[in-house]
Write a protein that holds these residues in place. Structure first.
Motif, PDB file in Angstrom:
ATOM      1  N   MET A  55       1.173  -1.681   0.227  1.00  0.00           N
ATOM      2  CA  MET A  55      -0.137   0.027  -0.240  1.00  0.00           C
ATOM      3  C   MET A  55       0.957   1.201  -0.138  1.00  0.00           C
ATOM      4  SD  MET A  55      -2.470  -0.668   2.821  1.00  0.00           S
ATOM      5  CE  MET A  55      -3.921   0.112   2.588  1.00  0.00           C
ATOM      6  N   ALA A  56       1.864   1.559  -1.014  1.00  0.00           N
ATOM      7  CA  ALA A  56       2.892   2.254  -0.946  1.00  0.00           C
ATOM      8  C   ALA A  56       2.450   3.825  -1.261  1.00  0.00           C
ATOM      9  CB  ALA A  56       3.557   1.957  -2.752  1.00  0.00           C
ATOM     10  N   ASP A  57       0.752   4.068  -1.256  1.00  0.00           N
ATOM     11  CA  ASP A  57      -0.038   4.909  -1.589  1.00  0.00           C
ATOM     12  C   ASP A  57      -1.386   5.379  -0.465  1.00  0.00           C
ATOM     13  OD1 ASP A  57       0.110   4.730  -6.140  1.00  0.00           O
ATOM     14  OD2 ASP A  57       1.655   6.286  -4.037  1.00  0.00           O
ATOM     15  N   THR A  58      -1.054   5.003   0.241  1.00  0.00           N
ATOM     16  CA  THR A  58      -1.700   4.885   1.271  1.00  0.00           C
ATOM     17  C   THR A  58      -1.692   5.474   2.704  1.00  0.00           C
ATOM     18  OG1 THR A  58      -1.414   2.653   2.946  1.00  0.00           O
ATOM     19  CG2 THR A  58      -3.284   2.811   1.095  1.00  0.00           C
ATOM     20  N   LEU A  59      -2.216   5.352   3.953  1.00  0.00           N
ATOM     21  CA  LEU A  59      -2.312   6.384   5.140  1.00  0.00           C
ATOM     22  C   LEU A  59      -0.748   5.431   5.471  1.00  0.00           C
ATOM     23  CD1 LEU A  59      -5.803   6.701   6.105  1.00  0.00           C
ATOM     24  CD2 LEU A  59      -3.960   8.343   5.313  1.00  0.00           C
ATOM     25  N   THR A  60      -0.278   4.393   5.223  1.00  0.00           N
ATOM     26  CA  THR A  60       0.897   3.828   6.167  1.00  0.00           C
ATOM     27  C   THR A  60       2.154   4.369   5.756  1.00  0.00           C
ATOM     28  OG1 THR A  60       1.258   2.069   3.650  1.00  0.00           O
ATOM     29  CG2 THR A  60      -0.425   1.658   5.993  1.00  0.00           C
ATOM     30  N   VAL A  61       2.025   4.941   4.861  1.00  0.00           N
ATOM     31  CA  VAL A  61       3.510   6.144   4.938  1.00  0.00           C
ATOM     32  C   VAL A  61       3.581   6.541   6.125  1.00  0.00           C
ATOM     33  CG1 VAL A  61       2.737   6.800   2.281  1.00  0.00           C
ATOM     34  CG2 VAL A  61       2.142   8.436   4.335  1.00  0.00           C
ATOM     35  N   SER A  62       5.464   7.107   6.054  1.00  0.00           N
ATOM     36  CA  SER A  62       5.838   6.965   7.366  1.00  0.00           C
ATOM     37  C   SER A  62       5.103   8.690   8.066  1.00  0.00           C
ATOM     38  CB  SER A  62       6.782   6.609   6.985  1.00  0.00           C
ATOM     39  OG  SER A  62       8.011   7.955   6.123  1.00  0.00           O
ATOM     40  N   ALA A  63       5.947   8.731   8.850  1.00  0.00           N
ATOM     41  CA  ALA A  63       5.546  10.365   8.998  1.00  0.00           C
ATOM     42  C   ALA A  63       6.397  11.275   9.045  1.00  0.00           C
ATOM     43  CB  ALA A  63       6.533  10.753  11.382  1.00  0.00           C
ATOM     44  N   ASP A  64       7.486  11.295   8.493  1.00  0.00           N
ATOM     45  CA  ASP A  64       8.547  11.892   7.449  1.00  0.00           C
ATOM     46  C   ASP A  64       7.841  11.841   5.850  1.00  0.00           C
ATOM     47  OD1 ASP A  64      11.024  13.358   6.827  1.00  0.00           O
ATOM     48  OD2 ASP A  64      11.773  11.996   5.348  1.00  0.00           O
ATOM     49  N   GLN A  65       7.418  11.340   5.586  1.00  0.00           N
ATOM     50  CA  GLN A  65       6.719  11.248   4.208  1.00  0.00           C
ATOM     51  C   GLN A  65       5.413  11.864   4.130  1.00  0.00           C
ATOM     52  OE1 GLN A  65       6.176   7.524   3.481  1.00  0.00           O
ATOM     53  NE2 GLN A  65       8.682   6.478   2.475  1.00  0.00           N
ATOM     54  N   ARG A  66       5.128  11.564   5.300  1.00  0.00           N
ATOM     55  CA  ARG A  66       3.418  12.441   5.572  1.00  0.00           C
ATOM     56  C   ARG A  66       4.106  14.162   5.371  1.00  0.00           C
ATOM     57  NH1 ARG A  66       2.253   8.081   8.823  1.00  0.00           N
ATOM     58  NH2 ARG A  66       2.405  10.079  10.588  1.00  0.00           N
ATOM     59  N   ALA A  67       5.078  14.426   6.014  1.00  0.00           N
ATOM     60  CA  ALA A  67       5.251  16.147   6.314  1.00  0.00           C
ATOM     61  C   ALA A  67       5.613  15.869   4.522  1.00  0.00           C
ATOM     62  CB  ALA A  67       6.459  16.066   6.985  1.00  0.00           C
ATOM     63  N   ARG A  68       6.162  15.389   3.806  1.00  0.00           N
ATOM     64  CA  ARG A  68       6.730  15.935   2.570  1.00  0.00           C
ATOM     65  C   ARG A  68       5.346  16.040   2.370  1.00  0.00           C
ATOM     66  NH1 ARG A  68      11.179  12.659   3.136  1.00  0.00           N
ATOM     67  NH2 ARG A  68      10.054  10.609   2.258  1.00  0.00           N
ATOM     68  N   LEU A  69       4.049  15.233   1.867  1.00  0.00           N
ATOM     69  CA  LEU A  69       3.660  15.697   1.200  1.00  0.00           C
ATOM     70  C   LEU A  69       2.727  16.821   1.447  1.00  0.00           C
ATOM     71  CD1 LEU A  69       1.075  14.440  -0.806  1.00  0.00           C
ATOM     72  CD2 LEU A  69       0.168  12.962   1.403  1.00  0.00           C
ATOM     73  N   LEU A  70       2.657  16.746   3.000  1.00  0.00           N
ATOM     74  CA  LEU A  70       2.048  18.420   3.228  1.00  0.00           C
ATOM     75  C   LEU A  70       2.484  19.632   2.907  1.00  0.00           C
ATOM     76  CD1 LEU A  70       1.223  17.515   6.964  1.00  0.00           C
ATOM     77  CD2 LEU A  70      -0.650  17.835   5.610  1.00  0.00           C
ATOM     78  N   MET A  71       4.087  19.582   2.758  1.00  0.00           N
ATOM     79  CA  MET A  71       4.471  20.402   2.301  1.00  0.00           C
ATOM     80  C   MET A  71       4.825  20.636   1.194  1.00  0.00           C
ATOM     81  SD  MET A  71       9.009  20.011   4.502  1.00  0.00           S
ATOM     82  CE  MET A  71       9.400  21.010   3.577  1.00  0.00           C
ATOM     83  N   SER A  72       4.481  19.571   0.430  1.00  0.00           N
ATOM     84  CA  SER A  72       4.265  19.744  -0.617  1.00  0.00           C
ATOM     85  C   SER A  72       2.891  20.724  -1.562  1.00  0.00           C
ATOM     86  CB  SER A  72       4.330  18.316  -2.305  1.00  0.00           C
ATOM     87  OG  SER A  72       5.602  17.747  -1.562  1.00  0.00           O
ATOM     88  N   THR A  73       2.041  20.127  -1.222  1.00  0.00           N
ATOM     89  CA  THR A  73       0.534  20.717  -0.420  1.00  0.00           C
ATOM     90  C   THR A  73       0.910  22.032  -0.519  1.00  0.00           C
ATOM     91  OG1 THR A  73      -0.080  18.599  -0.457  1.00  0.00           O
ATOM     92  CG2 THR A  73      -1.633  20.364  -0.422  1.00  0.00           C
TER      93      THR A  73
END
Length: 221
Positions: free
Chosen positions: A109-127
């Motif tokens: 589930m590479a594109d699900t909510l199992t991403v790490s906290a660091d990856q979520r942070a990068r996603l938020l930064m991108s958004t």
């Protein structure tokens, strides 16, 4: 506003948004899949650079007031593209933690909510970066519209001034015609006065001669 520039601008905004999403998804991959995603992103960045060059050429061919607004927008797009380049360099040079990779592979589930906290942070930064870019684009559009309104107002003022100048020119032509007619009248009056002077002189001469003859005959008797 140039329709050509707007077309390039829409293409760039769509491409930039897609590249940001691909950067986010690339952080969740490894191995050949990650390399393939990075290759796609680099190709997209090349296309984005091409669009920016086209927008730059189109902007510089427009009127100074419109060109100034569009060049400000271009600086924002160039900054956005530089951020994307920095992001893809960081992704290409980074190595995901092996345990995190195993967990992602097992979960599938590479594109699900199992991403790490660091990856979520990068996603938020991108958004957040996309939101800021959208805000800058809206501000640029607002400035452009205000500039267009100012240009229309100036053109209307120039049109009114042109009409005033044309009216003044017509008035001057009328005054010139009146002056010409007045000059003709004065010339005719001057000619009549000269003619009258000659007539009066002739009459006076005849009267003097008549008086002289009368006196001569009287004195001779």
């Amino acid at each position: 506003m140039s329709e050509v520039f707007e077309r390039y601008e829409r293409q760039y905004c769509e491409l930039s948004s897609n590249l940001s999403k691909k950067c986010t998804s690339a952080t969740l991959l490894d191995g050949e899949r990650k390399k393939q995603k990075i290759s796609e992103i680099k190709t997209g960045i090349d296309d984005a650079e091409s669009l920016i060059r086209k927008m730059d050429l189109e902007a510089r061919s427009l009127q100074p007031n419109v060109k100034a607004v569009l060049l400000v927008k271009l600086r924002e797009y160039k900054s956005d593209l530089n951020n994307l380049k920095s992001e893809i360099k960081r992704i290409a040079s980074s190595n995901l933690n092996q345990a995190a990779r195993d967990e992602l592979l097992e979960a599938g589930m590479a594109d699900t909510l199992t991403v790490s906290a660091d990856q979520r942070a990068r996603l938020l930064m991108s958004t957040e970066r996309l939101d800021k870019s959208s805000d800058r684009i809206r501000e640029s559009r607002k400035t452009m519209l205000e500039t267009e309104d100012l240009g229309v107002s100036i053109l209307q003022d120039l049109h009114q001034q042109r009409q005033s100048l044309l009216h003044a020119d017509n008035t001057l032509h009328g005054v010139d015609d009146n002056t010409s007619r007045s000059k003709k009248i004065v010339t005719n009056m001057s000619r009549r006065m000269s003619r009258n002077k000659w007539i009066i002189g002739a009459i006076i001469t005849v009267l003097v001669l008549a008086i002289a003859l009368i006196l001569y005959f009287k004195l001779s008797k």
